[in-house]
Write an enzyme that holds these catalytic residues in place. Sequence first.
Site, short mmCIF file in Angstrom:
data_model
loop_
_atom_site.label_atom_id
_atom_site.label_comp_id
_atom_site.label_asym_id
_atom_site.label_seq_id
_atom_site.Cartn_x
_atom_site.Cartn_y
_atom_site.Cartn_z
N ASP A 83 0.82 -1.37 0.45
CA ASP A 83 0.05 -0.29 0.30
C ASP A 83 1.15 1.21 0.04
OD1 ASP A 83 -2.45 -1.70 -0.54
OD2 ASP A 83 -2.47 -1.47 2.05
N ARG A 136 -1.37 -1.06 -8.81
CA ARG A 136 -2.47 -0.58 -7.90
C ARG A 136 -2.69 0.77 -8.11
NH1 ARG A 136 -4.95 -3.25 -2.62
NH2 ARG A 136 -3.26 -2.25 -2.37
C1 LIG Z 1 -8.17 -0.93 -3.49
C2 LIG Z 1 -7.96 0.08 -2.77
C3 LIG Z 1 -6.45 0.24 -2.20
C4 LIG Z 1 -6.29 1.02 -1.94
N1 LIG Z 1 -5.07 1.42 -0.93
C5 LIG Z 1 -4.75 3.22 -1.06
C6 LIG Z 1 -2.98 3.12 -0.75
O1 LIG Z 1 -2.75 2.40 -0.49
N2 LIG Z 1 -3.23 4.23 -0.88
C7 LIG Z 1 -3.79 5.41 -0.97
O2 LIG Z 1 -3.90 6.39 -0.75
N3 LIG Z 1 -5.26 5.83 -1.13
C8 LIG Z 1 -5.61 4.47 -1.16
N4 LIG Z 1 -6.47 3.94 -0.81
C9 LIG Z 1 -7.90 4.94 -1.32
C10 LIG Z 1 -8.08 5.60 -2.64
O3 LIG Z 1 -7.04 5.87 -2.88
C11 LIG Z 1 -9.29 6.77 -2.23
O4 LIG Z 1 -9.41 7.58 -1.53
C12 LIG Z 1 -10.30 6.47 -2.38
O5 LIG Z 1 -10.42 4.83 -3.46
C13 LIG Z 1 -11.72 6.82 -3.08
O6 LIG Z 1 -11.51 7.37 -4.08
P1 LIG Z 1 -12.49 6.51 -5.62
O7 LIG Z 1 -11.11 6.39 -6.41
O8 LIG Z 1 -13.09 5.79 -5.39
O9 LIG Z 1 -13.70 7.77 -6.25
P2 LIG Z 1 -13.99 9.19 -5.45
O10 LIG Z 1 -14.89 9.87 -6.20
O11 LIG Z 1 -13.54 9.29 -3.99
O12 LIG Z 1 -15.43 7.83 -5.08
C14 LIG Z 1 -16.47 7.40 -6.24
C15 LIG Z 1 -17.59 7.37 -6.11
O13 LIG Z 1 -17.85 5.71 -5.30
C16 LIG Z 1 -18.83 6.17 -3.86
N5 LIG Z 1 -17.38 6.07 -2.62
C17 LIG Z 1 -16.59 5.91 -2.82
N6 LIG Z 1 -15.95 6.07 -1.33
C18 LIG Z 1 -17.73 5.42 -0.44
C19 LIG Z 1 -17.52 5.11 0.23
N7 LIG Z 1 -17.20 5.17 1.82
N8 LIG Z 1 -19.16 4.65 0.75
C20 LIG Z 1 -19.72 4.44 -0.57
N9 LIG Z 1 -19.00 5.18 -1.42
C21 LIG Z 1 -17.90 5.72 -1.60
C22 LIG Z 1 -18.56 7.95 -3.86
O14 LIG Z 1 -19.21 8.91 -2.73
C23 LIG Z 1 -18.23 8.00 -5.57
O15 LIG Z 1 -19.91 8.08 -5.90
C24 LIG Z 1 -7.04 2.12 -2.41
C25 LIG Z 1 -8.81 2.00 -2.55
C26 LIG Z 1 -8.72 1.08 -3.37
C27 LIG Z 1 -10.36 1.10 -3.81
#
Ligand SMILES: Cc1cc2nc3c(=O)[nH]c(=O)nc-3n(C[C@H](O)[C@H](O)[C@H](O)COP(=O)(O)OP(=O)(O)OC[C@H]3O[C@@H](n4cnc5c(N)ncnc54)[C@H](O)[C@@H]3O)c2cc1C
Length: 313
Positions: A135, A185
């Site tokens: 991560d 990723r």
């Molecule tokens: C598999 C995975 C691994 C990750 N690892 C890391 C890492 O190592 N380092 C790091 O900095 N970040 C990590 N993240 C977090 C990532 O950086 C984002 O902060 C997070 O995924 C939200 O971004 P999004 O791409 O889903 O887009 P967004 O624009 O935030 O969300 C897209 C859509 O999904 C919905 N959504 C998002 N989260 C939720 C929720 N909890 N409940 C309901 N709806 C939701 C939003 O409302 C929106 O409609 C990881 C995320 C994933 C999925």
Amino acid sequence: MKTWQSWMIGLARSPGLARWMQANRATAALARRFVGGLTVEDGIETAKRLWQAGFKASLYYLGEYVADPALIAETVRQKKLAVMLLKDARLQVHLSVDPTQIGYGYDDALGERNALEIGRSIQQSSGDAPVLMLDMEDAGYVTRTLALRDRLAAEGIPVGQTLQASLKRTVDDVAAIIAGGGSVRLVKGAFADPRPHAFQSRDAIDENYLALARMMLSADAKARGFRPVFGTHDDALIAEIRQVADTGGWESGQYEFEMLYGVRTELQRQLREQGEQVRLYLPFGRDWWPYAVRRVGENPRNAVLLARALLSG
Ligand SMILES: Cc1cc2nc3c(=O)[nH]c(=O)nc-3n(C[C@H](O)[C@H](O)[C@H](O)COP(=O)(O)OP(=O)(O)OC[C@H]3O[C@@H](n4cnc5c(N)ncnc54)[C@H](O)[C@@H]3O)c2cc1C
């Protein structure tokens, strides 16, 4: 006036509340929504159930920014136990690791030794050994984490690297890993960072995400055996990525989407039904409260889950 986000941060960081919630049977529904179980055995059982429903998993033992040597040692033990128990499971699991949970928040040399120890346990595990997925934490850890990735890859340990579209340097980091035929990723990035090395607006981050996705799905990346993973719940981005993959002749299975367990479950199911490979980030462990509260904070519509947990607690 306090904002929704600052309330959530306060709730996530309160050690007293965390102890109370985690010890309370009534809050189990909130844990079940976002967490695969309290023990590694529970986590693997959930991963099996997901596999039967057509999903792969990334197992993650909960806990980050750990500075207590005893807790670091326990985290390493849990990760190695997961590798051992997964030996004959045939679930194609990824094992997610935060550098600061295995020592990087305490002493880098200890962190590297621990990562190598987990990596070697993967190498020694015959059968279906997991990929070690690093991560990415805040900007202070990026260079160290990438150096660790290079070290693990040089040892022949199957390793993937999470990179953040929010950082301007990521274009070079993606290019370097593609050149070596590794795995990335790609996520948007969870750490708000006002400094010039980071993109500031959501639009700029989304634009960069798509540009990086195009690199990861290029003919060059494909020829080198690079393995792209897109960690996002953003349906607009996912639709564009699917189109780029299709145009480039990438088949489902040569790339994956990854989402958090319990988040946008309908989208997860739709993608799976449309033939995409979907992996779910599946945390397990007793320290689930800060993680679950952060998930709630990402979408105010989850507030009802939190309210139920607090009222029943
Ligand atoms: C598999 C995975 C691994 C990750 N690892 C890391 C890492 O190592 N380092 C790091 O900095 N970040 C990590 N993240 C977090 C990532 O950086 C984002 O902060 C997070 O995924 C939200 O971004 P999004 O791409 O889903 O887009 P967004 O624009 O935030 O969300 C897209 C859509 O999904 C919905 N959504 C998002 N989260 C939720 C929720 N909890 N409940 C309901 N709806 C939701 C939003 O409302 C929106 O409609 C990881 C995320 C994933 C999925």
